[in-house]
Design a protein around this motif. Structure first.
Motif, PDB file in Angstrom:
ATOM      1  N   ALA A 443      48.410  27.461  49.579  1.00 33.14           N
ATOM      2  CA  ALA A 443      49.289  27.800  50.513  1.00 33.14           C
ATOM      3  C   ALA A 443      48.870  28.917  51.526  1.00 33.14           C
ATOM      4  O   ALA A 443      49.571  29.317  52.525  1.00 33.14           O
ATOM      5  N   VAL A 444      47.597  29.319  51.177  1.00 32.66           N
ATOM      6  CA  VAL A 444      46.745  30.585  51.992  1.00 32.66           C
ATOM      7  C   VAL A 444      46.280  29.772  53.211  1.00 32.66           C
ATOM      8  O   VAL A 444      45.561  28.969  53.145  1.00 32.66           O
ATOM      9  N   PRO A 445      46.766  30.420  54.337  1.00 35.92           N
ATOM     10  CA  PRO A 445      46.106  29.758  55.660  1.00 35.92           C
ATOM     11  C   PRO A 445      44.738  30.787  55.880  1.00 35.92           C
ATOM     12  O   PRO A 445      44.284  31.645  55.542  1.00 35.92           O
ATOM     13  N   HIS A 446      43.745  29.915  56.222  1.00 36.82           N
ATOM     14  CA  HIS A 446      42.320  30.463  56.460  1.00 36.82           C
ATOM     15  C   HIS A 446      41.886  29.914  57.844  1.00 36.82           C
ATOM     16  O   HIS A 446      42.278  29.079  58.596  1.00 36.82           O
ATOM     17  N   LEU A 447      41.008  30.633  58.336  1.00 37.80           N
ATOM     18  CA  LEU A 447      40.164  30.105  59.322  1.00 37.80           C
ATOM     19  C   LEU A 447      38.891  29.484  59.030  1.00 37.80           C
ATOM     20  O   LEU A 447      38.155  29.658  57.896  1.00 37.80           O
ATOM     21  N   ASP A 448      38.463  28.722  60.050  1.00 32.61           N
ATOM     22  CA  ASP A 448      37.242  27.882  59.710  1.00 32.61           C
ATOM     23  C   ASP A 448      35.991  28.480  59.378  1.00 32.61           C
ATOM     24  O   ASP A 448      35.141  28.183  58.734  1.00 32.61           O
ATOM     25  N   ASP A 449      35.907  29.597  60.058  1.00 33.20           N
ATOM     26  CA  ASP A 449      34.673  30.386  59.849  1.00 33.20           C
ATOM     27  C   ASP A 449      34.489  31.607  59.086  1.00 33.20           C
ATOM     28  O   ASP A 449      33.726  32.459  59.172  1.00 33.20           O
ATOM     29  N   GLU A 450      35.539  31.647  58.229  1.00 31.01           N
ATOM     30  CA  GLU A 450      35.661  32.757  57.283  1.00 31.01           C
ATOM     31  C   GLU A 450      34.213  32.967  56.511  1.00 31.01           C
ATOM     32  O   GLU A 450      34.085  31.826  55.741  1.00 31.01           O
ATOM     33  N   SER A 451      33.871  34.332  56.045  1.00 36.36           N
ATOM     34  CA  SER A 451      32.817  34.366  55.208  1.00 36.36           C
ATOM     35  C   SER A 451      33.537  34.271  53.816  1.00 36.36           C
ATOM     36  O   SER A 451      34.673  34.412  53.834  1.00 36.36           O
ATOM     37  N   PRO A 452      32.604  34.383  52.770  1.00 35.51           N
ATOM     38  CA  PRO A 452      33.400  33.972  51.233  1.00 35.51           C
ATOM     39  C   PRO A 452      33.959  35.361  51.126  1.00 35.51           C
ATOM     40  O   PRO A 452      35.043  35.419  50.297  1.00 35.51           O
ATOM     41  N   VAL A 453      33.493  36.723  51.526  1.00 37.33           N
ATOM     42  CA  VAL A 453      34.288  37.800  51.229  1.00 37.33           C
ATOM     43  C   VAL A 453      35.575  37.853  52.098  1.00 37.33           C
ATOM     44  O   VAL A 453      36.613  38.215  51.424  1.00 37.33           O
ATOM     45  N   GLU A 454      35.616  37.352  53.413  1.00 29.54           N
ATOM     46  CA  GLU A 454      36.917  37.437  54.191  1.00 29.54           C
ATOM     47  C   GLU A 454      37.883  36.301  53.686  1.00 29.54           C
ATOM     48  O   GLU A 454      39.164  36.613  53.511  1.00 29.54           O
ATOM     49  N   CYS A 492      57.128  46.733  56.129  1.00 27.80           N
ATOM     50  CA  CYS A 492      57.492  45.261  55.792  1.00 27.80           C
ATOM     51  C   CYS A 492      58.012  44.863  57.388  1.00 27.80           C
ATOM     52  O   CYS A 492      58.165  43.808  57.471  1.00 27.80           O
ATOM     53  N   ASP A 493      57.771  45.735  58.390  1.00 29.92           N
ATOM     54  CA  ASP A 493      57.869  45.113  59.847  1.00 29.92           C
ATOM     55  C   ASP A 493      57.003  43.924  60.001  1.00 29.92           C
ATOM     56  O   ASP A 493      55.792  44.084  59.775  1.00 29.92           O
ATOM     57  N   HIS A 494      57.379  42.786  60.208  1.00 29.05           N
ATOM     58  CA  HIS A 494      56.780  41.624  60.456  1.00 29.05           C
ATOM     59  C   HIS A 494      55.554  41.653  61.457  1.00 29.05           C
ATOM     60  O   HIS A 494      54.602  40.911  61.111  1.00 29.05           O
ATOM     61  N   ARG A 495      55.626  42.370  62.381  1.00 30.59           N
ATOM     62  CA  ARG A 495      54.768  42.445  63.499  1.00 30.59           C
ATOM     63  C   ARG A 495      53.600  43.185  62.947  1.00 30.59           C
ATOM     64  O   ARG A 495      52.285  42.745  62.994  1.00 30.59           O
ATOM     65  N   LEU A 496      53.759  44.440  62.106  1.00 29.57           N
ATOM     66  CA  LEU A 496      52.891  45.064  61.516  1.00 29.57           C
ATOM     67  C   LEU A 496      51.965  44.300  60.261  1.00 29.57           C
ATOM     68  O   LEU A 496      50.644  44.223  60.188  1.00 29.57           O
ATOM     69  N   VAL A 497      52.659  43.488  59.548  1.00 31.64           N
ATOM     70  CA  VAL A 497      52.104  42.621  58.528  1.00 31.64           C
ATOM     71  C   VAL A 497      51.331  41.391  59.106  1.00 31.64           C
ATOM     72  O   VAL A 497      50.485  41.258  58.582  1.00 31.64           O
ATOM     73  N   GLU A 498      51.766  40.777  59.993  1.00 27.83           N
ATOM     74  CA  GLU A 498      50.933  39.754  60.714  1.00 27.83           C
ATOM     75  C   GLU A 498      49.869  40.241  61.328  1.00 27.83           C
ATOM     76  O   GLU A 498      48.455  39.617  61.083  1.00 27.83           O
ATOM     77  N   TYR A 499      49.719  41.445  62.022  1.00 24.34           N
ATOM     78  CA  TYR A 499      48.562  42.050  62.601  1.00 24.34           C
ATOM     79  C   TYR A 499      47.480  42.611  61.649  1.00 24.34           C
ATOM     80  O   TYR A 499      46.345  42.330  61.442  1.00 24.34           O
ATOM     81  N   ALA A 500      48.050  43.062  60.421  1.00 24.97           N
ATOM     82  CA  ALA A 500      46.897  43.527  59.205  1.00 24.97           C
ATOM     83  C   ALA A 500      46.656  42.246  58.578  1.00 24.97           C
ATOM     84  O   ALA A 500      45.363  42.510  57.998  1.00 24.97           O
ATOM     85  N   PHE A 501      47.405  41.432  58.341  1.00 26.32           N
ATOM     86  CA  PHE A 501      46.857  40.075  57.512  1.00 26.32           C
ATOM     87  C   PHE A 501      45.676  39.521  58.414  1.00 26.32           C
ATOM     88  O   PHE A 501      44.847  39.029  57.655  1.00 26.32           O
ATOM     89  N   ASN A 502      45.632  39.659  59.581  1.00 26.65           N
ATOM     90  CA  ASN A 502      44.565  39.040  60.376  1.00 26.65           C
ATOM     91  C   ASN A 502      43.333  39.899  60.637  1.00 26.65           C
ATOM     92  O   ASN A 502      42.518  39.727  61.563  1.00 26.65           O
ATOM     93  N   THR A 503      43.439  41.268  60.292  1.00 25.32           N
ATOM     94  CA  THR A 503      42.395  42.304  60.391  1.00 25.32           C
ATOM     95  C   THR A 503      41.517  42.011  59.422  1.00 25.32           C
ATOM     96  O   THR A 503      41.742  41.851  58.292  1.00 25.32           O
ATOM     97  N   PRO A 504      40.001  41.826  59.903  1.00 20.47           N
ATOM     98  CA  PRO A 504      38.934  41.620  58.927  1.00 20.47           C
ATOM     99  C   PRO A 504      38.861  42.629  58.027  1.00 20.47           C
ATOM    100  O   PRO A 504      39.285  43.868  58.002  1.00 20.47           O
ATOM    101  N   TRP A 505      38.591  42.380  56.552  1.00 17.38           N
ATOM    102  CA  TRP A 505      38.375  43.059  55.456  1.00 17.38           C
ATOM    103  C   TRP A 505      37.541  44.413  55.730  1.00 17.38           C
ATOM    104  O   TRP A 505      37.516  45.600  55.287  1.00 17.38           O
ATOM    105  N   SER A 506      36.506  44.008  56.455  1.00 13.93           N
ATOM    106  CA  SER A 506      35.456  45.036  57.071  1.00 13.93           C
ATOM    107  C   SER A 506      36.011  46.347  57.463  1.00 13.93           C
ATOM    108  O   SER A 506      35.568  47.498  57.451  1.00 13.93           O
ATOM    109  N   LEU A 507      36.956  45.890  58.455  1.00 10.64           N
ATOM    110  CA  LEU A 507      37.882  47.096  58.899  1.00 10.64           C
ATOM    111  C   LEU A 507      38.950  47.664  57.979  1.00 10.64           C
ATOM    112  O   LEU A 507      39.114  48.930  58.016  1.00 10.64           O
ATOM    113  N   LYS A 508      39.357  46.933  57.182  1.00 14.44           N
ATOM    114  CA  LYS A 508      40.492  47.526  56.053  1.00 14.44           C
ATOM    115  C   LYS A 508      39.497  48.514  55.193  1.00 14.44           C
ATOM    116  O   LYS A 508      40.345  49.108  54.049  1.00 14.44           O
TER     117      LYS A 508
END
Length: 610
Positions: A443-454, A492-508
């Motif tokens: 059920a996890v959504p992914h991007l086609d070009d994700e690195s193994p870490v991401e 739990c603001d959904h806009r914050l959750v959406e943005y952070a979910f799609n921020t690369p792990w290297s920035l987190k």
């Protein structure tokens, strides 16, 4: 914040069953201590218990909007934070309002947009609408599942409630538990949909359930999606700061006293600082936000770390409160009060479940009770670890490599109450976990070009947001509402959750630590000691009297035959007979859960069929 319940049925005239809806509504009185009401029509009955937060005079429920001779009726729990903007839009479309409440905004929004109103709501909510025009019941839950909503089939219809206990006040519904329910409970996977109780379902977070003469339908109007992150590092930090700031400030509207939960950690300190600043902006520089923390009478002298806790919270909370300028108070609990059977019984009743975290539940319940004497609304830092990657499993190699739910490395077999061997063979929890893990990853959504870490980090964050977070929100809601306290969760603001979910792990994790983004966004909002402080979990007592008293309660629980039918007496006796004065956290949690099992069996007297 409130409690809602009711049913729709095409077999019986609901007007003839007033005692039933009144009994269902009465079970939720602790969620709504200020007022209650019921509405009955031919096809449906709705009940409501109210905790007055906005428009105490005008916001009575169930709320009815009549269209000719057919009613549209709403029973609503929660807060919609953008209700002023929606109200202005609805007024421009010709709607008139009789109250200041967000409840009326939701009702008139439904009249204007139908089910599509859910796409416009920002906040935490669960509500039911009975539309006599179409003979249709609509159940809605907020995107992250902050507010609970359950349903069950009845003859010719559907019953619903904030909590299962209200369903069991309906004559057609009994507290029954089968093997599937025990598997859900004791696997510690925290899914939604199926529950511990046979026949009782949760409305999915971001979900709709509709019921009419054509049947029942379920639909998700929101869930996490993957998309590319285009912002550079500086812009990302700025955007996170803006989203957290907006989430904190919009959650301050209330016509009752408001406060903040301030543990002295990064998450709660950032929220408290933003809220305090907004209150000063609105009400003047002399306005001071009240903040509260919890501690135990033994902690200052006897604190010792464990697998979840690296330091004593209180000094950091006091420093953070002084830095921000709050009116700070520490609620100090006697560890022995956590053993009080009446306190523990109240916690189990609030949860409707034997699965909790023992003294941490009881202390949170008591903390909320103390806060309720001063405030009706509290802001919490819950969910920042899920949103920004704060847990150890985001960072430890063994968790990254594990082919199971990552929290099971900490809260799995050692912390789970061991089950009777015959029951364990029936439930086959290991197989259930493996199957559930495969389904969860699918059920996890992914991007086609994700690195193994991401790719792996996206999996861990999705699992944390869609499963682990749900049991924390459940705990927060049930224990706070049992004390008549509304807890709001800006992270739990959904806009914050959406943005952070799609921020690369290297920035987190760009500073080599957990929650790098939040730490960067929080610069200037917290003292340096708090910004540098590592993750620390909710505090637990280390007093030897607590472990001794817990062992006594567990021995009494194991004296009951119905407890021994579920729990593995041999494994638990070995824990009880351990020579260690202070039990390791996982072993202690085993005993906590057998004590709660005994209380749950006594309170609910469930029919258990395997």
């Amino acid at each position: 914040m409130c409690g809602i319940t009711g049913w729709a049925s095409f077999r019986h005239n609901a007007r003839d069953r007033r005692p039933v809806i009144e009994a269902m509504t009465a079970t939720l009185a602790r969620r709504g201590p200020d007022a209650g009401g019921v509405w009955l029509g031919a096809g449906a009955a709705l009940g409501h218990r109210r905790l007055s937060v906005l428009d105490p005079v005008g916001g009575a429920q169930p709320m009815t909007d009549r269209h000719a001779d057919r009613a549209v009726v709403l029973s609503y729990s929660g807060e919609v934070y953008n209700h002023h903007q929606l109200r202005a839009e609805l007024r421009s479309l010709g709607h008139e309002f009789d109250t200041r409440s967000d409840t009326e905004t939701v009702l008139r929004g439904y009249r204007q947009w139908g089910e599509a109103v859910v796409d416009r709501l920002e906040g935490m909510y669960a509500f039911a609408i009975w539309d006599e025009r179409h003979e249709r019941l609509l159940l809605v839950r907020d995107r992250l599942g902050v507010k609970p909503l359950h349903w069950a089939r009845i003859e010719g219809g559907l019953a619903f409630a904030s909590e299962p206990k209200a369903l069991f006040a309906h004559p057609e519904l009994d507290p029954r538990v089968d093997a599937a329910g025990l598997r859900e409970a004791y696997s510690l996977l925290f899914g939604t949909g199926a529950t511990l109780w046979a026949g009782v379902q949760e409305v999915q977070p971001g979900g709709l359930v509709t019921f009419d003469r054509s049947g029942l339908r379920e639909h998700r109007y929101w869930q996490l999606t993957a998309h590319p992150h285009r912002d550079d590092p500086a812009t990302t930090v700025e955007r996170v700061r803006h989203l957290v700031d907006q989430a904190a400030r919009t959650r301050l509207e209330a016509d009752v006293p408001l406060c903040s939960l301030l543990s002295g950690g990064l998450d709660s300190t950032v929220i408290t600082a933003l809220a305090a600043d907004e209150l000063r902006r609105r009400e003047g520089s002399a306005r001071r936000l009240r903040s509260f923390a919890v501690d135990y009478s033994d902690q200052a002298e006897k604190f010792t770390g464990d697998v979840l806790r690296t330091g004593h919270d209180t000094p950091f909370a006091i420093e953070a409160g002084a830095f921000i300028g709050t009116e700070h108070a520490t609620v100090v609990l006697d560890p022995r009060a956590l053993l009080d059977p009446e306190h523990r019984r109240a916690v189990v009743a609030a949860r409707d479940s034997p699965i909790g975290v023992g003294d941490m539940d009881t202390s949170l319940y008591l903390l909320f009770g103390e806060i309720r004497a001063h405030a009706t609304v509290a802001l919490s830092g819950e969910a920042a670890d899920e949103v920004f990657g704060g847990y150890p499993w985001f960072h430890r190699p063994e968790a990254l490599a594990a082919r199971t739910f990552p929290w099971l490395l900490v809260t799995g077999d050692e912390a789970a109450m061991p089950l009777h061997p015959d029951l364990a063979a029936t439930l086959r929890i290991g197989e259930f976990r493996a199957d559930s893990y495969r389904d969860a990853l699918a059920a996890v959504p992914h991007l086609d070009d994700e690195s193994p870490v991401e790719h792996r980090q996206r999996e861990l964050q999705h699992l944390s947001l869609t499963r682990w977070l749900r049991q924390l929100l459940h705990r927060k809601d049930r224990l706070s509402m049992a004390q008549g306290l509304e807890v709001r969760v800006p992270y739990c603001d959904h806009r914050l959750v959406e943005y952070a979910f799609n921020t690369p792990w290297s920035l987190k994790s760009d500073d080599g630590r957990e929650k790098s983004l939040l730490r960067a966004a929080g610069q200037g909002l917290a003292p340096g000691s708090v910004l540098r402080r590592p993750k620390n979990h909710y505090p637990a007592t280390h007093h030897p009297d607590y472990d001794h008293g817990l062992r006594q309660l567990a021995r009494q629980a194991l004296d009951l035959p119905q407890v021994r039918d579920i729990a593995d007496e041999g494994a638990l006796r070995a824990t009880l007979d351990s020579p260690e004065e202070r039990l390791p956290w996982g072993q202690r949690l085993r005993l906590e859960r057998v004590v709660d099992l005994a209380l749950w069996l006594d309170q609910y007297r469930p029919t258990i069929s395997l």
